[in-house]
Motif scaffolding. Structure first.
Motif, short mmCIF file in Angstrom:
data_model
loop_
_atom_site.label_atom_id
_atom_site.label_comp_id
_atom_site.label_asym_id
_atom_site.label_seq_id
_atom_site.Cartn_x
_atom_site.Cartn_y
_atom_site.Cartn_z
N LEU A 1 0.84 -1.18 0.00
CA LEU A 1 0.00 0.00 0.00
C LEU A 1 0.88 1.23 0.00
CD1 LEU A 1 -1.11 -2.13 2.48
CD2 LEU A 1 -3.12 -0.71 2.14
N CYS A 2 0.36 2.33 -0.50
CA CYS A 2 1.07 3.60 -0.41
C CYS A 2 0.06 4.72 -0.22
CB CYS A 2 1.94 3.85 -1.64
SG CYS A 2 1.03 3.91 -3.19
N GLY B 1 3.88 0.59 -5.41
CA GLY B 1 3.86 1.83 -6.17
C GLY B 1 4.12 3.00 -5.26
N ALA B 2 4.10 4.21 -5.83
CA ALA B 2 4.39 5.41 -5.05
C ALA B 2 3.81 6.62 -5.76
CB ALA B 2 5.89 5.59 -4.86
N PHE B 3 3.51 7.66 -4.98
CA PHE B 3 3.04 8.94 -5.51
C PHE B 3 4.20 9.91 -5.67
CE2 PHE B 3 -0.78 7.22 -3.53
CZ PHE B 3 -1.80 7.62 -4.39
N PHE C 1 1.10 9.07 -10.15
CA PHE C 1 1.21 7.82 -9.41
C PHE C 1 2.00 6.84 -10.26
CE2 PHE C 1 -0.50 3.57 -8.40
CZ PHE C 1 -0.04 3.49 -7.09
N TYR C 2 2.96 6.17 -9.63
CA TYR C 2 3.84 5.23 -10.32
C TYR C 2 3.57 3.82 -9.79
CZ TYR C 2 6.43 9.58 -11.17
OH TYR C 2 6.80 10.86 -11.52
N ALA C 3 3.53 2.84 -10.70
CA ALA C 3 3.27 1.46 -10.30
C ALA C 3 4.29 0.53 -10.94
CB ALA C 3 1.86 1.05 -10.73
#
Length: 359
Positions: A74-75, A120-122, A129-131
């Motif tokens: 989760l992020c 992933g991360a924001f 948003f990157y996945a």
């Protein structure tokens, strides 16, 4: 439930966070209003159904958000209040929910011939948003780019410069993506089977977030080629801490934790041998407590979580916890969960999954 693009909207709005206290059951609303910290983790209920659990800083399970399947990482974006939970590899969905306003929760999907790797991360401003994704036809890791202002439309991708791409994050200034390529080839036709253990290619990569250009790629030495670089976090000074899972002989005792910074070689931490034994050659999660200068690691293999000094990696404490799973920074140290329902020393009748994020 998935076809509508939404997932049990009433459950999400009921349990999405502080902005929805009025919609929670009285007991849950009271617990949430008194919580200084709120964490989210995937979980499995006793009846076999999956959910996201919201947990207070005392370890109390405040409420649950129903899910169509098991999630992994989760992020959360502090800029927007949006959170994302990823399906467990080789899953193709991710769930977006909002802890600050009544934007409808939604499910996003990986494109054809891709699946998510579970993380992933924001970007710092929350706009992108990157996945981490698997282009399994080409056997390469990719980073999908999504526009959070356009209902998470997928607007591009950049290479991860490796295979078995797993965890990733973004530097505080948003200029670089930090990627952990586990080096393990998989294909959804074979489920979670690892297809290349005899020629793994683990690496840690820095990528220009704007152009997608490779900045640095750090590979492990040949004698550690079966040390899969899986999870990472960034310290306040920008140092990147990473954790590994070993796919070699059980009798080996490789280093399982390391760190580096841009322009530096990898530094591997050699923990005491008995600690490495108890970790079972496997670190399932890592987290940095920036305010306290600490690094926390957890392993379900033999049930252990440990705290390291963030300046030199020296072991400070270790704690036995059967099925230790997720770990995240808490106000004083770390919040730790387990597959048998432990969270911060409290037991709930659920099985928490491998990762925790603080909302």
């Amino acid at each position: 439930m998935i076809g509508s693009g939404l997932i049990d909207r009433r459950s999400f709005i009921r349990a999405a966070g502080l902005a929805f206290v009025a919609g929670l059951a009285p007991r849950s609303a009271f617990a949430l209003s008194r919580a200084d910290a709120v964490y989210a983790s995937g979980l499995k209920r006793a009846d076999g159904r999956f959910a996201i659990g919201l947990v207070s800083e005392t370890g109390e399970l405040i409420d649950e958000i129903a899910l169509p399947g098991r999630v992994h990482g989760l992020c959360h974006s502090t800029a927007t209040g949006l959170s994302v939970a990823f399906a467990r590899r080789p899953g193709t969905f991710a769930v977006v929910f909002d802890s600050q306003s009544q934007i409808e929760p939604r499910i996003i999907h990986a494109p054809d011939e891709r699946h998510y790797f579970g993380h992933g991360a924001f970007s710092p401003d929350g706009r992108l948003f990157y996945a981490s994704e698997n282009d399994f036809a080409a056997n390469r890791g990719m980073i999908g780019i999504y526009d959070t202002r356009s209902e998470f439309a997928r607007i591009g991708e950049i290479p991860a410069y490796g295979i078995g791409t797993h965890d990733m994050t973004v530097t505080d200034d948003g200029s670089m993506l930090v990627i952990a390529n586990g080096g393990i080839e998989t294909h959804p036709d074979f489920g979670r089977t690892k297809l290349n253990l005899d020629h793994m290619e683990p690496s840690l990569v820095l990528v220009d977030a704007k152009t997608g250009a490779l900045i640095e790629k750090h590979t492990l030495p040949p004698d550690l080629s079966r040390l899969s670089t899986r999870h990472l976090d960034i310290a306040a000074d920008g140092r990147i801490w990473f954790a590994c899972q070993y796919e070699g002989p059980r009798t080996d005792r490789p280093p399982l934790v390391g760190h580096f910074a841009k322009g530096e070689a990898l530094s591997l931490i050699h923990l005491p041998e008995d600690t490495t034994d108890r970790l079972g050659n496997y670190v399932g999660a890592i987290a940095v407590n920036r305010s306290e200068g600490l690094v926390g690691i957890a392993s379900p293999k033999n049930g252990l979580w440990a705290v390291l000094d963030g300046s030199d990696g020296r072991l400070l404490t270790e704690t036995i916890l059967t099925d230790a799973a997720g770990i995240a920074a808490s106000p004083a140290s770390f919040a730790v969960s387990s597959y048998r329902g432990d969270f911060l020393g409290r037991r709930s009748p659920v099985a928490f999954d491998q990762h925790i994020t603080r909302l």
